[in-house]
Design an enzyme around this catalytic site. Sequence first.
Site, PDB file in Angstrom:
ATOM      1  N   HIS A   1      43.485  14.350  50.206  1.00  0.00           N
ATOM      2  CA  HIS A   1      43.372  13.019  50.695  1.00  0.00           C
ATOM      3  C   HIS A   1      44.357  12.154  50.009  1.00  0.00           C
ATOM      4  O   HIS A   1      44.998  11.121  50.339  1.00  0.00           O
ATOM      5  CB  HIS A   1      41.987  12.164  50.580  1.00  0.00           C
ATOM      6  CG  HIS A   1      41.883  10.965  50.990  1.00  0.00           C
ATOM      7  ND1 HIS A   1      41.961  10.612  52.448  1.00  0.00           N
ATOM      8  CD2 HIS A   1      41.540   9.958  50.165  1.00  0.00           C
ATOM      9  CE1 HIS A   1      41.933   9.227  52.320  1.00  0.00           C
ATOM     10  NE2 HIS A   1      41.609   8.728  51.168  1.00  0.00           N
TER      11      HIS A   1
ATOM     12  N   TRP B   1      42.345   6.525  57.281  1.00  0.00           N
ATOM     13  CA  TRP B   1      40.704   6.488  57.482  1.00  0.00           C
ATOM     14  C   TRP B   1      40.412   5.116  58.374  1.00  0.00           C
ATOM     15  O   TRP B   1      40.998   4.211  57.876  1.00  0.00           O
ATOM     16  CB  TRP B   1      40.221   6.319  55.843  1.00  0.00           C
ATOM     17  CG  TRP B   1      38.731   6.132  56.213  1.00  0.00           C
ATOM     18  CD1 TRP B   1      37.883   7.322  55.979  1.00  0.00           C
ATOM     19  CD2 TRP B   1      37.581   5.168  56.259  1.00  0.00           C
ATOM     20  NE1 TRP B   1      36.481   7.014  55.640  1.00  0.00           N
ATOM     21  CE2 TRP B   1      36.491   5.604  56.046  1.00  0.00           C
ATOM     22  CE3 TRP B   1      37.890   3.884  56.660  1.00  0.00           C
ATOM     23  CZ2 TRP B   1      35.497   4.729  56.170  1.00  0.00           C
ATOM     24  CZ3 TRP B   1      36.680   3.051  56.675  1.00  0.00           C
ATOM     25  CH2 TRP B   1      35.545   3.757  56.477  1.00  0.00           C
TER      26      TRP B   1
ATOM     27  N   PHE C   1      41.471   2.331  49.819  1.00  0.00           N
ATOM     28  CA  PHE C   1      40.229   1.808  49.224  1.00  0.00           C
ATOM     29  C   PHE C   1      40.424   1.761  47.652  1.00  0.00           C
ATOM     30  O   PHE C   1      40.798   2.858  47.176  1.00  0.00           O
ATOM     31  CB  PHE C   1      39.130   2.460  49.759  1.00  0.00           C
ATOM     32  CG  PHE C   1      37.821   1.608  49.687  1.00  0.00           C
ATOM     33  CD1 PHE C   1      37.524   0.474  49.967  1.00  0.00           C
ATOM     34  CD2 PHE C   1      36.872   2.499  48.942  1.00  0.00           C
ATOM     35  CE1 PHE C   1      36.256  -0.155  49.872  1.00  0.00           C
ATOM     36  CE2 PHE C   1      35.736   1.829  48.848  1.00  0.00           C
ATOM     37  CZ  PHE C   1      35.343   0.767  49.402  1.00  0.00           C
TER      38      PHE C   1
ATOM     39  N   ASP D   1      41.707  17.516  53.270  1.00  0.00           N
ATOM     40  CA  ASP D   1      41.303  16.172  53.049  1.00  0.00           C
ATOM     41  C   ASP D   1      39.642  16.064  53.320  1.00  0.00           C
ATOM     42  O   ASP D   1      39.277  16.288  54.716  1.00  0.00           O
ATOM     43  CB  ASP D   1      41.957  14.995  53.963  1.00  0.00           C
ATOM     44  CG  ASP D   1      41.686  13.673  53.628  1.00  0.00           C
ATOM     45  OD1 ASP D   1      40.393  13.370  53.110  1.00  0.00           O
ATOM     46  OD2 ASP D   1      42.617  12.895  53.897  1.00  0.00           O
TER      47      ASP D   1
ATOM     48  N   SER E   1      45.378   5.979  53.777  1.00  0.00           N
ATOM     49  CA  SER E   1      43.811   6.028  53.851  1.00  0.00           C
ATOM     50  C   SER E   1      43.428   4.584  54.593  1.00  0.00           C
ATOM     51  O   SER E   1      43.723   4.450  55.832  1.00  0.00           O
ATOM     52  CB  SER E   1      43.387   5.979  52.483  1.00  0.00           C
ATOM     53  OG  SER E   1      41.778   6.316  52.620  1.00  0.00           O
ATOM     54  N   MET E   2      42.744   3.572  54.004  1.00  0.00           N
ATOM     55  CA  MET E   2      42.257   2.651  54.664  1.00  0.00           C
ATOM     56  C   MET E   2      43.644   1.796  54.783  1.00  0.00           C
ATOM     57  O   MET E   2      43.727   1.051  55.973  1.00  0.00           O
ATOM     58  CB  MET E   2      41.314   1.663  53.930  1.00  0.00           C
ATOM     59  CG  MET E   2      39.887   2.367  54.066  1.00  0.00           C
ATOM     60  SD  MET E   2      38.813   1.028  53.267  1.00  0.00           S
ATOM     61  CE  MET E   2      37.259   2.053  53.154  1.00  0.00           C
TER      62      MET E   2
HETATM   63  O1  9J3 Z   1      41.259   4.226  51.283  1.00  0.00           O
HETATM   64  C1  9J3 Z   1      40.471   5.170  51.420  1.00  0.00           C
HETATM   65  O2  9J3 Z   1      40.686   6.156  50.315  1.00  0.00           O
HETATM   66  C2  9J3 Z   1      39.249   5.313  52.334  1.00  0.00           C
HETATM   67  C3  9J3 Z   1      38.369   6.536  52.135  1.00  0.00           C
HETATM   68  C4  9J3 Z   1      36.884   5.888  51.697  1.00  0.00           C
HETATM   69  O3  9J3 Z   1      36.702   5.837  50.579  1.00  0.00           O
HETATM   70  O4  9J3 Z   1      36.254   5.458  52.656  1.00  0.00           O
HETATM   71  C5  9J3 Z   1      34.882   5.518  52.530  1.00  0.00           C
HETATM   72  C6  9J3 Z   1      34.306   4.088  52.598  1.00  0.00           C
END
Ligand code: 9J3
Length: 264
Positions: free
Chosen positions: A211, A158, A65, A179, A133-134
């Site tokens: 993270h 995530w 993200f 994380d 993450s995403m």
């Molecule tokens: O891609 C990410 O770092 C997802 C973590 C995040 O900020 O999710 C909250 C919407």
Amino acid sequence: HAADNPYERGPAPSNSSIEALRGSYSVSETRVSSLSVSGFGGGTIYYPTSTADGTFGAVVVAPGFTATQSSMAWLGPRLASQGFVVFTIDTLTTLDQPDSRGRQMLSALDYLTGQSSIRTRVDSSRLGVMGHSMGGGGTLEAAKSRPSLQAAIPLTPWNLDKTWPEVSTPTLVVGADGDTIAPVLTHAEPFYGSLPSSTDRAYLELNNATHFSPNTSNTTIAKYSISWLKRFIDNDTRYEQFLCPLPQPSLTIDEYRGNCPHNG
Ligand code: 9J3
Ligand code: ZN
């Protein structure tokens, strides 16, 4: 031996060869403009320069993200120099959610094997996905919707979807003990735990990590990612020694779980 496994590439591995900053292949790169593709945001393809060893398996790497391909760029040459075509991508927007990222990763694989300038260097039957993450959530989405994928590696993933019983692709889930954005208790651990036991699966929890540990050069991520991709994209059992028996806790490994021996 390569005579027994047509997908095997490169010399016999050692612990030092999978920990090294570079493998045995010199790497070239080519930029893919967002204006020249559809379904994802372009990216950079890293690939072994030589064509002497034939085609290579390939992996698409997606960012998290608000991030761009630059956040995962270290993995490009690190993995490609071991004998993979690596496509670090941008997403259509940096705010795209995991399901969208998963679809974009599959579009990027289709572009890589079907249209890209290096398509003849790719073995289109030996493909994998990775992401942060995403983008790690997207990695699971991609594997869920395309079971022909040979390997998946979500990095500090995530996702609001906590259960992945649909995934049959061999999957290495990487979590980080510190994380606080995608805590392992509510992300990496249940993601791993919900994978079918019939799926080759492993859970690596990085020690003293956050993270954002996957965003900078990380030897523990690299060595187990190389081993996982070699073992399952290339069917290269020379790398099984690094995955089974399961790695023990160390200065960089908080915890490691998985099935051994592997099924596939
Ligand atoms: O891609 C990410 O770092 C997802 C973590 C995040 O900020 O999710 C909250 C919407
Ligand atoms: Zn689910």
